[in-house]
Design a protein around this motif. Structure first.
Motif, PDB file in Angstrom:
ATOM      1  N   LEU A 118       1.504  20.289  -1.319  1.00 54.04           N
ATOM      2  CA  LEU A 118       1.375  19.355  -0.202  1.00 54.04           C
ATOM      3  C   LEU A 118      -0.078  19.097   0.179  1.00 54.04           C
ATOM      4  O   LEU A 118      -0.458  17.962   0.471  1.00 54.04           O
ATOM      5  CB  LEU A 118       2.146  19.898   1.007  1.00 54.04           C
ATOM      6  CG  LEU A 118       2.126  19.032   2.269  1.00 54.04           C
ATOM      7  CD1 LEU A 118       2.746  17.669   1.986  1.00 54.04           C
ATOM      8  CD2 LEU A 118       2.855  19.737   3.407  1.00 54.04           C
ATOM      9  N   THR A 119      -0.912  20.149   0.190  1.00 52.66           N
ATOM     10  CA  THR A 119      -2.310  19.970   0.606  1.00 52.66           C
ATOM     11  C   THR A 119      -3.035  18.993  -0.304  1.00 52.66           C
ATOM     12  O   THR A 119      -3.718  18.071   0.161  1.00 52.66           O
ATOM     13  CB  THR A 119      -3.032  21.320   0.611  1.00 52.66           C
ATOM     14  OG1 THR A 119      -2.333  22.232   1.475  1.00 52.66           O
ATOM     15  CG2 THR A 119      -4.456  21.155   1.101  1.00 52.66           C
ATOM     16  N   SER A 120      -2.893  19.164  -1.602  1.00 50.57           N
ATOM     17  CA  SER A 120      -3.559  18.258  -2.546  1.00 50.57           C
ATOM     18  C   SER A 120      -2.977  16.851  -2.460  1.00 50.57           C
ATOM     19  O   SER A 120      -3.706  15.856  -2.585  1.00 50.57           O
ATOM     20  CB  SER A 120      -3.414  18.791  -3.972  1.00 50.57           C
ATOM     21  OG  SER A 120      -4.019  20.052  -4.109  1.00 50.57           O
ATOM     22  N   ALA A 121      -1.657  16.760  -2.230  1.00 49.50           N
ATOM     23  CA  ALA A 121      -1.038  15.432  -2.115  1.00 49.50           C
ATOM     24  C   ALA A 121      -1.597  14.671  -0.925  1.00 49.50           C
ATOM     25  O   ALA A 121      -1.886  13.473  -1.023  1.00 49.50           O
ATOM     26  CB  ALA A 121       0.478  15.577  -1.993  1.00 49.50           C
ATOM     27  N   ALA A 134       0.826  -1.207   0.000  1.00 50.12           N
ATOM     28  CA  ALA A 134       0.000   0.000   0.000  1.00 50.12           C
ATOM     29  C   ALA A 134       0.860   1.257   0.000  1.00 50.12           C
ATOM     30  O   ALA A 134       0.610   2.194  -0.767  1.00 50.12           O
ATOM     31  CB  ALA A 134      -0.934  -0.009   1.210  1.00 50.12           C
ATOM     32  N   VAL A 135       1.888   1.277   0.835  1.00 57.12           N
ATOM     33  CA  VAL A 135       2.760   2.456   0.899  1.00 57.12           C
ATOM     34  C   VAL A 135       3.510   2.652  -0.413  1.00 57.12           C
ATOM     35  O   VAL A 135       3.589   3.773  -0.947  1.00 57.12           O
ATOM     36  CB  VAL A 135       3.737   2.325   2.083  1.00 57.12           C
ATOM     37  CG1 VAL A 135       4.774   3.445   2.039  1.00 57.12           C
ATOM     38  CG2 VAL A 135       2.984   2.363   3.408  1.00 57.12           C
ATOM     39  N   LEU A 136       4.057   1.577  -0.967  1.00 51.87           N
ATOM     40  CA  LEU A 136       4.801   1.697  -2.212  1.00 51.87           C
ATOM     41  C   LEU A 136       3.901   2.106  -3.372  1.00 51.87           C
ATOM     42  O   LEU A 136       4.320   2.866  -4.257  1.00 51.87           O
ATOM     43  CB  LEU A 136       5.482   0.362  -2.537  1.00 51.87           C
ATOM     44  CG  LEU A 136       6.615  -0.073  -1.601  1.00 51.87           C
ATOM     45  CD1 LEU A 136       7.155  -1.426  -2.003  1.00 51.87           C
ATOM     46  CD2 LEU A 136       7.735   0.973  -1.595  1.00 51.87           C
ATOM     47  N   THR A 137       2.669   1.621  -3.373  1.00 50.45           N
ATOM     48  CA  THR A 137       1.751   1.972  -4.446  1.00 50.45           C
ATOM     49  C   THR A 137       1.313   3.425  -4.369  1.00 50.45           C
ATOM     50  O   THR A 137       1.313   4.145  -5.369  1.00 50.45           O
ATOM     51  CB  THR A 137       0.515   1.046  -4.397  1.00 50.45           C
ATOM     52  OG1 THR A 137       0.942  -0.314  -4.485  1.00 50.45           O
ATOM     53  CG2 THR A 137      -0.426   1.345  -5.543  1.00 50.45           C
ATOM     54  N   VAL A 138       0.929   3.864  -3.190  1.00 54.40           N
ATOM     55  CA  VAL A 138       0.377   5.207  -3.034  1.00 54.40           C
ATOM     56  C   VAL A 138       1.469   6.266  -3.069  1.00 54.40           C
ATOM     57  O   VAL A 138       1.208   7.412  -3.444  1.00 54.40           O
ATOM     58  CB  VAL A 138      -0.428   5.279  -1.717  1.00 54.40           C
ATOM     59  CG1 VAL A 138      -0.959   6.680  -1.477  1.00 54.40           C
ATOM     60  CG2 VAL A 138      -1.577   4.283  -1.762  1.00 54.40           C
ATOM     61  N   SER A 139       2.706   5.921  -2.699  1.00 53.31           N
ATOM     62  CA  SER A 139       3.774   6.914  -2.675  1.00 53.31           C
ATOM     63  C   SER A 139       4.010   7.538  -4.042  1.00 53.31           C
ATOM     64  O   SER A 139       4.341   8.729  -4.147  1.00 53.31           O
ATOM     65  CB  SER A 139       5.067   6.278  -2.151  1.00 53.31           C
ATOM     66  OG  SER A 139       5.489   5.227  -3.006  1.00 53.31           O
ATOM     67  N   GLN A 140       3.830   6.769  -5.102  1.00 55.12           N
ATOM     68  CA  GLN A 140       4.014   7.320  -6.443  1.00 55.12           C
ATOM     69  C   GLN A 140       2.949   8.364  -6.762  1.00 55.12           C
ATOM     70  O   GLN A 140       3.248   9.424  -7.327  1.00 55.12           O
ATOM     71  CB  GLN A 140       3.967   6.193  -7.467  1.00 55.12           C
ATOM     72  CG  GLN A 140       4.956   5.065  -7.187  1.00 55.12           C
ATOM     73  CD  GLN A 140       4.744   3.887  -8.090  1.00 55.12           C
ATOM     74  OE1 GLN A 140       4.594   4.020  -9.294  1.00 55.12           O
ATOM     75  NE2 GLN A 140       4.707   2.688  -7.521  1.00 55.12           N
ATOM     76  N   LEU A 164       2.135  15.890  -5.395  1.00 51.79           N
ATOM     77  CA  LEU A 164       2.941  16.904  -4.718  1.00 51.79           C
ATOM     78  C   LEU A 164       3.646  17.792  -5.732  1.00 51.79           C
ATOM     79  O   LEU A 164       3.707  19.018  -5.578  1.00 51.79           O
ATOM     80  CB  LEU A 164       3.954  16.228  -3.806  1.00 51.79           C
ATOM     81  CG  LEU A 164       4.879  17.129  -2.984  1.00 51.79           C
ATOM     82  CD1 LEU A 164       4.077  17.968  -2.006  1.00 51.79           C
ATOM     83  CD2 LEU A 164       5.919  16.300  -2.243  1.00 51.79           C
ATOM     84  N   TRP A 165       4.172  17.182  -6.793  1.00 51.85           N
ATOM     85  CA  TRP A 165       4.831  17.964  -7.841  1.00 51.85           C
ATOM     86  C   TRP A 165       3.831  18.809  -8.616  1.00 51.85           C
ATOM     87  O   TRP A 165       4.137  19.931  -9.029  1.00 51.85           O
ATOM     88  CB  TRP A 165       5.562  17.020  -8.795  1.00 51.85           C
ATOM     89  CG  TRP A 165       5.997  17.666 -10.073  1.00 51.85           C
ATOM     90  CD1 TRP A 165       7.051  18.529 -10.256  1.00 51.85           C
ATOM     91  CD2 TRP A 165       5.389  17.525 -11.355  1.00 51.85           C
ATOM     92  NE1 TRP A 165       7.130  18.933 -11.558  1.00 51.85           N
ATOM     93  CE2 TRP A 165       6.131  18.333 -12.261  1.00 51.85           C
ATOM     94  CE3 TRP A 165       4.301  16.803 -11.828  1.00 51.85           C
ATOM     95  CZ2 TRP A 165       5.792  18.412 -13.613  1.00 51.85           C
ATOM     96  CZ3 TRP A 165       3.979  16.888 -13.165  1.00 51.85           C
ATOM     97  CH2 TRP A 165       4.713  17.679 -14.042  1.00 51.85           C
ATOM     98  N   LEU A 166       2.595  18.295  -8.753  1.00 53.27           N
ATOM     99  CA  LEU A 166       1.616  18.972  -9.594  1.00 53.27           C
ATOM    100  C   LEU A 166       0.886  20.080  -8.853  1.00 53.27           C
ATOM    101  O   LEU A 166       0.709  21.179  -9.396  1.00 53.27           O
ATOM    102  CB  LEU A 166       0.603  17.947 -10.120  1.00 53.27           C
ATOM    103  CG  LEU A 166      -0.378  18.425 -11.185  1.00 53.27           C
ATOM    104  CD1 LEU A 166       0.355  18.745 -12.474  1.00 53.27           C
ATOM    105  CD2 LEU A 166      -1.443  17.360 -11.438  1.00 53.27           C
TER     106      LEU A 166
END
Length: 355
Positions: free
Chosen positions: A113-116, A96-102, A108-110
């Motif tokens: 932080l709030t939206s991420a 779950a962590v590895l999948t959602v981290s992407q 976050l780039w787009l």
């Protein structure tokens, strides 16, 4: 009378074959026909068991015979999907962590932080819950139990995702209120989508499903059809209404975008249309559903190239969804093929003619 040697060979050959479901069925039919012809061509004085054993020996070992047909991309994707599911069962939190981290990193780039966090936290809860449910379903003696309005815990896990989503949306709305026209258009299409989904004739393709038989839309088919048609008519009329209703402030383009999203996710109003969709391959369904919104975004990018990010996100998500659903469909059909071969093998071993 068949001795079952051909059926046992086909079962081992199927396990060694790396192919998608459609190609797998064609190869199995071709191999079975070849083996039956070989059995018929062998000296008729031999017993059925000896004739089938001779035909199987001439064709070669199952693994070597499967390699002669060669793998295909969908077959490799099926194997990778099966490996991923086994990893999800063994390490649900890590996956779950590895999948959602992407997704979090991209958001976050787009958008910051709030939206991420708004996207990542609900998604992390959903993926973890689904992984845990998958682990539970693989345990011996698992039975789906009724929990509230749901017939399976995986649906309850998906429903729980809406709790943090609703909280985040509410807090965001309080901190940074959106414009009135945007709220009005979004609420309008949410109501249309909720009405169409609630009044859909069935929740699954099984016409004898006991869970679907108790729904209001099934018990009152004519009234539910009226609700579905009304929802679609109002959704299609949304862009025109946005041009004349004062609260929408003439935002027909926003209403048109919302309409394409509605068309991509809402069930079709007619039972015949839903049956037609279910008979199509999943990738074809996703392509048909996503065509309106992709065409609209292409026109938008041509008019304003700065909107290329949204087109990229929608296109990537549609491609991912089409690929994932095609792999799932192929795995489901592959499991059905294997169950059928098992049944034929046992029937042949018991002395009956294979079906």
């Amino acid at each position: 009378m068949s001795s079952g040697a051909v059926q046992r060979y086909l079962l081992e050959f199927n396990d060694a074959l790396v192919a998608g479901a459609g190609r797998r069925e064609r190869i199995l039919a071709e191999v079975e026909e070849h083996l039956r012809d070989s059995v018929a061509a062998i000296d008729s004085g031999l017993a059925a068991e000896a004739a089938e054993a001779e035909a199987v020996a001439r064709f070669g070992a199952p693994a070597e015979a499967a390699e002669r047909f060669g793998p295909d991309p969908l077959g490799w994707a099926q194997r990778a999907s099966g490996w991923f599911d086994r990893w999800r069962v063994a390490h649900p939190w890590v996956v779950a962590v590895l999948t959602v981290s992407q997704v979090i990193a991209f958001t976050l780039w787009l958008s910051g932080l709030t939206s991420a966090l708004a996207v990542g936290l609900p998604l992390l809860v959903m993926v973890t819950a689904l992984n845990l449910v998958l682990r539970r379903r693989t345990e011996p003696g698992y039975r789906a139990r009724s929990v509230g309005l749901s017939r399976d815990r995986r649906r309850l896990a998906v429903a729980l995702v809406w709790i943090p989503i609703t909280a985040i949306v509410a807090l965001t709305e309080i901190a940074h209120p959106t414009t009135t026209w945007f709220r009005a258009i979004v609420l309008y299409y949410l109501v249309c989508a909720a009405a169409v989904c609630w009044a859909r004739p069935s929740c699954c393709p099984d016409p004898a499903c006991p869970g679907c038989a108790t729904r209001w839309a099934v018990r009152h088919g004519s009234a539910a059809a009226g609700v579905r048609y009304a929802g679609w008519v109002l959704a299609l009329a949304g862009p025109a209404l946005a041009a004349v209703v004062p609260v929408a402030a003439g935002r027909s383009s926003t209403a048109l975008f919302a309409l394409t999203v509605f068309a991509a996710v809402a069930p079709l109003p007619t039972r015949r249309g839903q049956q037609w969709v279910r008979r199509r391959r999943p990738a074809v369904v996703v392509a048909l559903r996503s065509t309106p919104i992709l065409a609209l975004e292409v026109l938008n990018v041509v008019r304003d190239p700065s909107h290329w990010r949204l087109l990229l996100i929608i296109g990537a998500f549609a491609a991912y969804l089409a690929t994932a659903r095609e792999i799932w469909w192929s795995r489901s059909r592959g499991d059905e093929i294997r169950r059928r071969l098992h049944a034929r093998t046992h029937q042949a071993a018991d002395g009956g003619a294979p079906v």
